[in-house]
Design a protein around this motif. Structure first.
Motif, PDB file in Angstrom:
ATOM      1  N   LEU A   1     -20.132  18.730  -3.265  1.00  0.00           N
ATOM      2  CA  LEU A   1     -21.590  18.686  -3.412  1.00  0.00           C
ATOM      3  C   LEU A   1     -22.177  17.453  -2.725  1.00  0.00           C
ATOM      4  O   LEU A   1     -23.216  17.540  -2.072  1.00  0.00           O
ATOM      5  CB  LEU A   1     -21.994  18.708  -4.891  1.00  0.00           C
ATOM      6  CG  LEU A   1     -21.913  20.055  -5.582  1.00  0.00           C
ATOM      7  CD1 LEU A   1     -22.215  19.910  -7.069  1.00  0.00           C
ATOM      8  CD2 LEU A   1     -22.849  21.056  -4.939  1.00  0.00           C
TER       9      LEU A   1
ATOM     10  N   TRP B   1     -32.748  27.999  -2.062  1.00  0.00           N
ATOM     11  CA  TRP B   1     -33.130  26.901  -2.945  1.00  0.00           C
ATOM     12  C   TRP B   1     -34.642  26.778  -3.045  1.00  0.00           C
ATOM     13  O   TRP B   1     -35.161  26.201  -3.993  1.00  0.00           O
ATOM     14  CB  TRP B   1     -32.569  25.585  -2.442  1.00  0.00           C
ATOM     15  CG  TRP B   1     -31.085  25.440  -2.548  1.00  0.00           C
ATOM     16  CD1 TRP B   1     -30.174  26.424  -2.783  1.00  0.00           C
ATOM     17  CD2 TRP B   1     -30.347  24.243  -2.414  1.00  0.00           C
ATOM     18  NE1 TRP B   1     -28.917  25.907  -2.787  1.00  0.00           N
ATOM     19  CE2 TRP B   1     -28.985  24.564  -2.561  1.00  0.00           C
ATOM     20  CE3 TRP B   1     -30.701  22.929  -2.167  1.00  0.00           C
ATOM     21  CZ2 TRP B   1     -27.982  23.618  -2.491  1.00  0.00           C
ATOM     22  CZ3 TRP B   1     -29.697  21.985  -2.083  1.00  0.00           C
ATOM     23  CH2 TRP B   1     -28.347  22.319  -2.254  1.00  0.00           C
TER      24      TRP B   1
ATOM     25  N   PHE C   1     -24.956  17.729   0.089  1.00  0.00           N
ATOM     26  CA  PHE C   1     -26.251  17.069  -0.069  1.00  0.00           C
ATOM     27  C   PHE C   1     -26.515  16.093   1.077  1.00  0.00           C
ATOM     28  O   PHE C   1     -27.606  16.045   1.636  1.00  0.00           O
ATOM     29  CB  PHE C   1     -26.344  16.343  -1.409  1.00  0.00           C
ATOM     30  CG  PHE C   1     -26.459  17.248  -2.609  1.00  0.00           C
ATOM     31  CD1 PHE C   1     -26.985  18.522  -2.511  1.00  0.00           C
ATOM     32  CD2 PHE C   1     -26.037  16.811  -3.852  1.00  0.00           C
ATOM     33  CE1 PHE C   1     -27.094  19.352  -3.619  1.00  0.00           C
ATOM     34  CE2 PHE C   1     -26.156  17.619  -4.970  1.00  0.00           C
ATOM     35  CZ  PHE C   1     -26.682  18.896  -4.854  1.00  0.00           C
ATOM     36  N   ARG C   2     -25.524  15.286   1.418  1.00  0.00           N
ATOM     37  CA  ARG C   2     -25.696  14.329   2.515  1.00  0.00           C
ATOM     38  C   ARG C   2     -25.971  15.045   3.836  1.00  0.00           C
ATOM     39  O   ARG C   2     -26.798  14.597   4.641  1.00  0.00           O
ATOM     40  CB  ARG C   2     -24.462  13.442   2.640  1.00  0.00           C
ATOM     41  CG  ARG C   2     -24.393  12.385   1.571  1.00  0.00           C
ATOM     42  CD  ARG C   2     -23.220  11.471   1.759  1.00  0.00           C
ATOM     43  NE  ARG C   2     -23.237  10.407   0.765  1.00  0.00           N
ATOM     44  CZ  ARG C   2     -22.184   9.698   0.435  1.00  0.00           C
ATOM     45  NH1 ARG C   2     -21.021   9.897   1.021  1.00  0.00           N
ATOM     46  NH2 ARG C   2     -22.281   8.761  -0.479  1.00  0.00           N
TER      47      ARG C   2
ATOM     48  N   THR D   1     -31.152  18.856  -8.516  1.00  0.00           N
ATOM     49  CA  THR D   1     -30.135  17.802  -8.460  1.00  0.00           C
ATOM     50  C   THR D   1     -30.343  16.927  -7.233  1.00  0.00           C
ATOM     51  O   THR D   1     -30.327  15.695  -7.323  1.00  0.00           O
ATOM     52  CB  THR D   1     -28.722  18.420  -8.433  1.00  0.00           C
ATOM     53  OG1 THR D   1     -28.547  19.236  -9.594  1.00  0.00           O
ATOM     54  CG2 THR D   1     -27.647  17.352  -8.403  1.00  0.00           C
ATOM     55  N   LEU D   2     -30.564  17.546  -6.087  1.00  0.00           N
ATOM     56  CA  LEU D   2     -30.805  16.799  -4.852  1.00  0.00           C
ATOM     57  C   LEU D   2     -32.067  15.942  -4.980  1.00  0.00           C
ATOM     58  O   LEU D   2     -32.075  14.764  -4.608  1.00  0.00           O
ATOM     59  CB  LEU D   2     -30.924  17.752  -3.662  1.00  0.00           C
ATOM     60  CG  LEU D   2     -31.169  17.112  -2.302  1.00  0.00           C
ATOM     61  CD1 LEU D   2     -30.057  16.136  -1.946  1.00  0.00           C
ATOM     62  CD2 LEU D   2     -31.311  18.193  -1.240  1.00  0.00           C
TER      63      LEU D   2
END
Length: 115
Positions: free
Chosen positions: A8, A25, A12-13, A59-60
């Motif tokens: 994850l 999303w 994300f990065r 979350t991000l």
């Protein structure tokens, strides 16, 4: 769990580096929940809208917010007129500031014309 978290973090990065957010999303479902204490639920004000979005996007967003608060905003604090990312300040406090400013200018303008 450790393997999932590392994947994850990598995802994300990558999304942040590319400025990319998956279409799935971005999908939002709005649910209208009746406000308590209302006798009849007939008009829009009788309901509270709740946005249901992807937990991965949330979350991000949270990770970016933590980064901003602990790094960027420490190194470069906000201007005193900024109303986001500051405890106790919000859209409401920004509106109160603007309305107060307008009222002050209006009173000053009124005094000048009456003298």
């Amino acid at each position: 769990m450790d393997q999932i978290v590392m994947h994850l973090i990598h995802i994300f990065r990558s999304f942040l580096a590319l400025g990319y957010v998956p279409e799935s999303w971005k999908s939002v479902r709005v649910v209208f929940i009746p406000k308590p204490g209302q006798i009849a639920h007939k008009i829009a004000k009788d309901f509270r809208p709740i946005n249901l979005t992807s937990f991965l996007l949330k979350t991000l967003e949270r990770l970016v917010e933590i980064y901003l608060r602990k790094n960027t905003l420490v190194a470069r604090p906000l201007h005193v007129s900024q109303h986001a990312y500051d405890q106790g300040r919000s859209v409401d406090s920004a509106l109160q500031f603007v309305v107060g400013y307008i009222e002050k200018e209006y009173r000053g303008s009124f005094r000048q014309h009456t003298l």
